[in-house]
Design a protein around this motif. Structure first.
Motif, PDB file in Angstrom:
ATOM      1  N   ILE A 174      13.298 -15.280   6.870  1.00  0.00           N
ATOM      2  CA  ILE A 174      13.117 -14.010   6.760  1.00  0.00           C
ATOM      3  C   ILE A 174      12.119 -13.414   5.838  1.00  0.00           C
ATOM      4  CG2 ILE A 174      14.398 -11.809   7.014  1.00  0.00           C
ATOM      5  CD1 ILE A 174      16.902 -13.762   7.840  1.00  0.00           C
ATOM      6  N   LEU A 175      11.108 -12.998   6.147  1.00  0.00           N
ATOM      7  CA  LEU A 175      10.315 -12.496   5.082  1.00  0.00           C
ATOM      8  C   LEU A 175      10.520 -11.151   5.039  1.00  0.00           C
ATOM      9  CD1 LEU A 175       6.835 -13.867   6.144  1.00  0.00           C
ATOM     10  CD2 LEU A 175       8.234 -14.896   4.565  1.00  0.00           C
ATOM     11  N   THR A 176      10.615 -10.675   3.655  1.00  0.00           N
ATOM     12  CA  THR A 176      10.772  -9.232   3.547  1.00  0.00           C
ATOM     13  C   THR A 176       9.091  -8.722   3.075  1.00  0.00           C
ATOM     14  OG1 THR A 176      11.201  -9.724   1.077  1.00  0.00           O
ATOM     15  CG2 THR A 176      13.083  -9.486   2.463  1.00  0.00           C
ATOM     16  N   ALA A 177       9.144  -7.405   3.392  1.00  0.00           N
ATOM     17  CA  ALA A 177       8.000  -6.662   3.078  1.00  0.00           C
ATOM     18  C   ALA A 177       8.256  -5.392   2.755  1.00  0.00           C
ATOM     19  CB  ALA A 177       7.256  -6.160   4.746  1.00  0.00           C
ATOM     20  N   SER A 178       7.683  -4.730   1.872  1.00  0.00           N
ATOM     21  CA  SER A 178       7.826  -3.335   1.225  1.00  0.00           C
ATOM     22  C   SER A 178       7.530  -2.204   2.179  1.00  0.00           C
ATOM     23  CB  SER A 178       7.075  -3.140  -0.105  1.00  0.00           C
ATOM     24  OG  SER A 178       5.800  -3.081   0.281  1.00  0.00           O
ATOM     25  N   GLY A 179       6.805  -2.694   2.920  1.00  0.00           N
ATOM     26  CA  GLY A 179       6.280  -1.616   3.991  1.00  0.00           C
ATOM     27  C   GLY A 179       5.021  -0.736   3.608  1.00  0.00           C
ATOM     28  N   GLY A 180       4.802  -0.847   2.175  1.00  0.00           N
ATOM     29  CA  GLY A 180       3.545  -0.438   1.874  1.00  0.00           C
ATOM     30  C   GLY A 180       3.535   1.011   1.590  1.00  0.00           C
ATOM     31  N   PRO A 181       2.366   1.806   1.315  1.00  0.00           N
ATOM     32  CA  PRO A 181       2.548   3.179   1.002  1.00  0.00           C
ATOM     33  C   PRO A 181       2.629   3.974   2.320  1.00  0.00           C
ATOM     34  CG  PRO A 181       0.162   2.345   0.866  1.00  0.00           C
ATOM     35  CD  PRO A 181       1.289   1.102   1.146  1.00  0.00           C
ATOM     36  N   PHE A 182       2.469   3.378   3.434  1.00  0.00           N
ATOM     37  CA  PHE A 182       2.426   4.423   4.760  1.00  0.00           C
ATOM     38  C   PHE A 182       3.780   4.141   5.479  1.00  0.00           C
ATOM     39  CE2 PHE A 182      -2.373   3.716   4.125  1.00  0.00           C
ATOM     40  CZ  PHE A 182      -2.431   4.694   3.380  1.00  0.00           C
ATOM     41  N   ARG A 183       4.500   3.319   5.131  1.00  0.00           N
ATOM     42  CA  ARG A 183       5.995   3.186   5.671  1.00  0.00           C
ATOM     43  C   ARG A 183       6.496   4.237   6.286  1.00  0.00           C
ATOM     44  NH1 ARG A 183      11.461   3.162   3.907  1.00  0.00           N
ATOM     45  NH2 ARG A 183      10.867   3.960   1.765  1.00  0.00           N
ATOM     46  N   GLY A 184       6.944   4.077   7.549  1.00  0.00           N
ATOM     47  CA  GLY A 184       7.489   5.341   8.372  1.00  0.00           C
ATOM     48  C   GLY A 184       6.445   6.338   8.911  1.00  0.00           C
ATOM     49  N   MET A 185       5.092   5.949   8.713  1.00  0.00           N
ATOM     50  CA  MET A 185       4.197   6.930   9.388  1.00  0.00           C
ATOM     51  C   MET A 185       3.750   6.557  10.750  1.00  0.00           C
ATOM     52  SD  MET A 185       1.739   8.034   6.224  1.00  0.00           S
ATOM     53  CE  MET A 185       2.334   8.525   4.558  1.00  0.00           C
ATOM     54  N   SER A 186       3.459   7.609  11.359  1.00  0.00           N
ATOM     55  CA  SER A 186       3.108   7.440  12.810  1.00  0.00           C
ATOM     56  C   SER A 186       1.406   6.735  12.876  1.00  0.00           C
ATOM     57  CB  SER A 186       3.101   8.738  13.704  1.00  0.00           C
ATOM     58  OG  SER A 186       1.981   9.706  13.164  1.00  0.00           O
ATOM     59  N   TYR A 187       0.934   6.309  13.860  1.00  0.00           N
ATOM     60  CA  TYR A 187      -0.344   6.119  14.066  1.00  0.00           C
ATOM     61  C   TYR A 187      -1.361   7.085  14.022  1.00  0.00           C
ATOM     62  CZ  TYR A 187      -4.104   3.295  15.985  1.00  0.00           C
ATOM     63  OH  TYR A 187      -5.312   2.513  16.087  1.00  0.00           O
ATOM     64  N   GLU A 188      -0.941   8.202  14.383  1.00  0.00           N
ATOM     65  CA  GLU A 188      -1.842   9.743  14.245  1.00  0.00           C
ATOM     66  C   GLU A 188      -1.867   9.795  12.716  1.00  0.00           C
ATOM     67  OE1 GLU A 188      -3.493  11.464  16.082  1.00  0.00           O
ATOM     68  OE2 GLU A 188      -3.272  10.004  17.366  1.00  0.00           O
ATOM     69  N   GLN A 189      -0.851   9.512  11.885  1.00  0.00           N
ATOM     70  CA  GLN A 189      -0.876   9.966  10.360  1.00  0.00           C
ATOM     71  C   GLN A 189      -1.665   8.911   9.804  1.00  0.00           C
ATOM     72  OE1 GLN A 189       3.526  10.085  10.000  1.00  0.00           O
ATOM     73  NE2 GLN A 189       3.255  11.830   8.852  1.00  0.00           N
ATOM     74  N   LEU A 190      -1.813   7.704  10.113  1.00  0.00           N
ATOM     75  CA  LEU A 190      -2.662   6.506   9.609  1.00  0.00           C
ATOM     76  C   LEU A 190      -3.945   7.015   9.643  1.00  0.00           C
ATOM     77  CD1 LEU A 190      -0.945   3.131  10.490  1.00  0.00           C
ATOM     78  CD2 LEU A 190      -0.344   4.676   8.516  1.00  0.00           C
ATOM     79  N   LYS A 191      -4.336   7.487  10.843  1.00  0.00           N
ATOM     80  CA  LYS A 191      -5.981   7.959  11.309  1.00  0.00           C
ATOM     81  C   LYS A 191      -6.623   8.430  10.083  1.00  0.00           C
ATOM     82  CE  LYS A 191      -5.932   7.687  16.081  1.00  0.00           C
ATOM     83  NZ  LYS A 191      -6.053   8.533  17.063  1.00  0.00           N
ATOM     84  N   THR A 192      -5.791   9.414   9.357  1.00  0.00           N
ATOM     85  CA  THR A 192      -6.473  10.074   8.487  1.00  0.00           C
ATOM     86  C   THR A 192      -6.273   9.494   6.839  1.00  0.00           C
ATOM     87  OG1 THR A 192      -4.649  11.538   8.334  1.00  0.00           O
ATOM     88  CG2 THR A 192      -6.461  12.260   9.841  1.00  0.00           C
ATOM     89  N   LYS A 193      -5.780   8.382   6.772  1.00  0.00           N
ATOM     90  CA  LYS A 193      -5.079   8.028   5.278  1.00  0.00           C
ATOM     91  C   LYS A 193      -6.651   7.456   4.567  1.00  0.00           C
ATOM     92  CE  LYS A 193      -1.429   9.186   5.195  1.00  0.00           C
ATOM     93  NZ  LYS A 193      -0.899  10.233   4.227  1.00  0.00           N
ATOM     94  N   THR A 194      -6.561   7.859   3.414  1.00  0.00           N
ATOM     95  CA  THR A 194      -8.016   7.675   2.489  1.00  0.00           C
ATOM     96  C   THR A 194      -7.792   6.195   1.787  1.00  0.00           C
ATOM     97  OG1 THR A 194      -7.082   8.811   0.668  1.00  0.00           O
ATOM     98  CG2 THR A 194      -8.309  10.047   2.238  1.00  0.00           C
ATOM     99  N   LYS A 195      -9.014   5.784   1.250  1.00  0.00           N
ATOM    100  CA  LYS A 195      -8.929   4.646   0.488  1.00  0.00           C
ATOM    101  C   LYS A 195      -7.862   4.710  -0.786  1.00  0.00           C
ATOM    102  CE  LYS A 195     -12.549   3.787  -2.043  1.00  0.00           C
ATOM    103  NZ  LYS A 195     -14.035   3.420  -2.213  1.00  0.00           N
ATOM    104  N   ALA A 196      -8.048   6.069  -1.345  1.00  0.00           N
ATOM    105  CA  ALA A 196      -7.089   6.213  -2.564  1.00  0.00           C
ATOM    106  C   ALA A 196      -5.744   6.156  -2.288  1.00  0.00           C
ATOM    107  CB  ALA A 196      -7.489   7.666  -3.096  1.00  0.00           C
ATOM    108  N   GLU A 197      -5.191   6.624  -0.998  1.00  0.00           N
ATOM    109  CA  GLU A 197      -3.946   6.610  -0.759  1.00  0.00           C
ATOM    110  C   GLU A 197      -3.793   5.091  -0.257  1.00  0.00           C
ATOM    111  OE1 GLU A 197      -2.984  10.968   1.638  1.00  0.00           O
ATOM    112  OE2 GLU A 197      -4.608   9.661   2.183  1.00  0.00           O
ATOM    113  N   ALA A 198      -4.472   4.508   0.397  1.00  0.00           N
ATOM    114  CA  ALA A 198      -4.101   3.181   0.622  1.00  0.00           C
ATOM    115  C   ALA A 198      -3.888   2.110  -0.550  1.00  0.00           C
ATOM    116  CB  ALA A 198      -5.314   2.694   1.745  1.00  0.00           C
ATOM    117  N   LEU A 199      -4.637   2.455  -1.466  1.00  0.00           N
ATOM    118  CA  LEU A 199      -4.692   1.729  -2.704  1.00  0.00           C
ATOM    119  C   LEU A 199      -3.466   1.838  -3.636  1.00  0.00           C
ATOM    120  CD1 LEU A 199      -8.539   1.379  -3.865  1.00  0.00           C
ATOM    121  CD2 LEU A 199      -7.090  -0.474  -2.864  1.00  0.00           C
ATOM    122  N   LYS A 200      -2.563   2.843  -3.300  1.00  0.00           N
ATOM    123  CA  LYS A 200      -1.496   3.131  -4.152  1.00  0.00           C
ATOM    124  C   LYS A 200      -0.108   2.446  -3.603  1.00  0.00           C
ATOM    125  CE  LYS A 200      -2.264   7.841  -5.656  1.00  0.00           C
ATOM    126  NZ  LYS A 200      -2.307   8.974  -5.011  1.00  0.00           N
TER     127      LYS A 200
END
Ligand code: NDP
Length: 381
Positions: free
Chosen positions: A170-196
């Motif tokens: 069982i590998l754990t994952a933090s879920g990263g900065p976009f955890r819980g977001m929808s596909y639509e929300q991911l479309k507009t995510k910027t580099k700065a947001e993804a790097l946090k």
């Protein structure tokens, strides 16, 4: 005294490894340092740690490194080929592979052939050529000690359990900065947001991979090869606090987990000190600071890269190599502001469909696959 070759000393894992070496001068010595482009940092590291040899992969930086380090009697080499050659250099006992991406494959092979213990951070090596690498490790009787925190956790859970069957990893994952977001929300995510990243401070490529969950996909493939567990018995669970680093369930239903604060220095130290544990001054985990440890199922309809990685592993052959190459190209393009975040998923998926499939690839086939898959992925940018 263990003599360490650090491939990628100027990166996130590399610099943390040097901090550990500095804290334990009687146990570890940095014998070889290699870097890609950051020659200034390489020079500073070499003056401080006095390795016997350094390699700068980008040959354009050879002259300043040579000039700065010759008064110290440090041998300076340049070029990608020299990175591979130095990995097999006799003086080092442990080769810590902290380069990023496919570039880690060749040096790791050379190091194995010279019977070096591999402290493996560069997961891409096992993703693209897991079968070949594990066969080589068996043939040359060398240990591959994982540095990735999840795999280090599993490795630690399996100590003393070699004869017991694993029912599930069982590998754990933090879920990263976009955890819980929808596909639509991911479309507009910027580099700065993804790097946090919420919990880990890492290099750019792995941070983007964490945001897209490709990192977890690559880790599933890495775990398959390291621990010889079939894909259907490797589960991913989101654990936002990143305290439980991973778990193993055995046949009797019992689960072992490894816990600690999210600090890569812990698994790096374990990889260097293995099979021993060394007293460290790192901050200790306190349950009172974490009254709740929580868990969620990953949503692969949003974070499609995780699903693609499972598909690539199931398909086998050169498919994980195709997945990896497409992802490296897509992540670079995202970091260069050439594509949006969800196009990473599209490029990976389309390249997996378009690149020629080989069921039992040789090493040469994998180098060819990497080139061809990169060409296909690049044509979509
Ligand atoms: P970084 O980007 O911070 O560092 C990468 C290192 O590799 C740098 O020293 C870089 O040199 C060097 N490098 C890059 N490309 C080349 C090349 N073509 N030839 C030679 N050297 C090269 O990455 P990280 O430290 O974050 O990650 C390293 C590896 O460890 C990755 O495979 C990652 O997945 C894995 N890992 C990282 C974790 C982390 O916490 N960071 C956790 C678990 C695994 P330069 O900077 O001088 O150009």
């Amino acid at each position: 005294m263990k003599k360490i070759a650090i491939l990628g000393s100027t990166g996130s894992i590399g610099t943390q490894t040097l901090e550990i070496i500095e804290q334990h001068p009687n146990l570890f010595k940095a014998e070889i340092l290699t870097a890609g482009n950051n020659y200034q940092r390489l020079i500073q590291q070499a003056i401080k740690h006095r390795p016997s040899t350094v390699v700068i992969a980008n040959e354009a930086h050879y002259d300043p490194v040579k000039k700065a380090l010759s008064p110290y009697g440090i041998t300076v080499m340049a070029g990608e080929k020299s990175v591979s050659e130095i990995a097999a250099f006799n003086e080092a006992n442990i080769v810590l592979t902290a380069m990023v991406g496919f570039a880690g494959l060749k040096p790791t092979i050379e190091a194995i052939k010279k019977h070096k213990t591999i402290a493996l951070a560069n997961k891409e090596t096992l993703v693209v050529a897991g079968k070949i690498i594990m066969e080589l490790a068996n043939r040359y009787h060398i240990d591959i000690i994982p540095v990735d925190s999840e795999h280090s956790a599993i490795f630690q859970c399996l100590e003393g359990e070699k004869h017991n069957k694993i029912e599930k990893l069982i590998l754990t994952a933090s879920g990263g900065p976009f955890r819980g977001m929808s596909y639509e929300q991911l479309k507009t995510k910027t580099k700065a947001e993804a790097l946090k990243h919420p919990n880990w401070n890492m290099g750019a490529k792995i941070t983007i991979d964490s945001a897209s969950m490709m990192n977890k996909g690559l880790e599933v493939i890495e775990a398959h090869w390291l621990f010889d567990v079939p894909p259907q018995d490797i589960e991913v669970i989101i654990h936002p606090q990143s305290i439980i680093h991973s778990l193993v369930r055995f046949e009797d239903g019992s689960i072992k987990a490894q816990l600690g604060l999210p600090d890569m220095k812990l698994p790096i130290l374990y990889a260097l000190s293995y099979p021993n544990r060394i007293k460290s001054a790192m901050p200790r985990f306190d349950f009172a600071d974490y009254p709740q440890l929580t868990f969620e199922k990953p949503d692969t309809s949003v974070f499609k890269n995780l699903a693609y990685a499972y598909q690539a592993l199931e398909k086998g052959g050169n498919m994980p190599c195709i997945l990896n190459a497409a992802n490296e190209v897509a992540v670079d393009a995202f970091l260069d502001d050439k594509i949006n975040f969800t196009e990473i998923f599209d490029i990976v998926e389309k390249t997996m469909h378009k690149a020629p499939y080989i069921k039992t690839p040789t090493l040469d086939d994998l180098f060819e696959t990497d080139k061809e898959a990169r060409r296909i992925a690049q044509s979509m940018i």
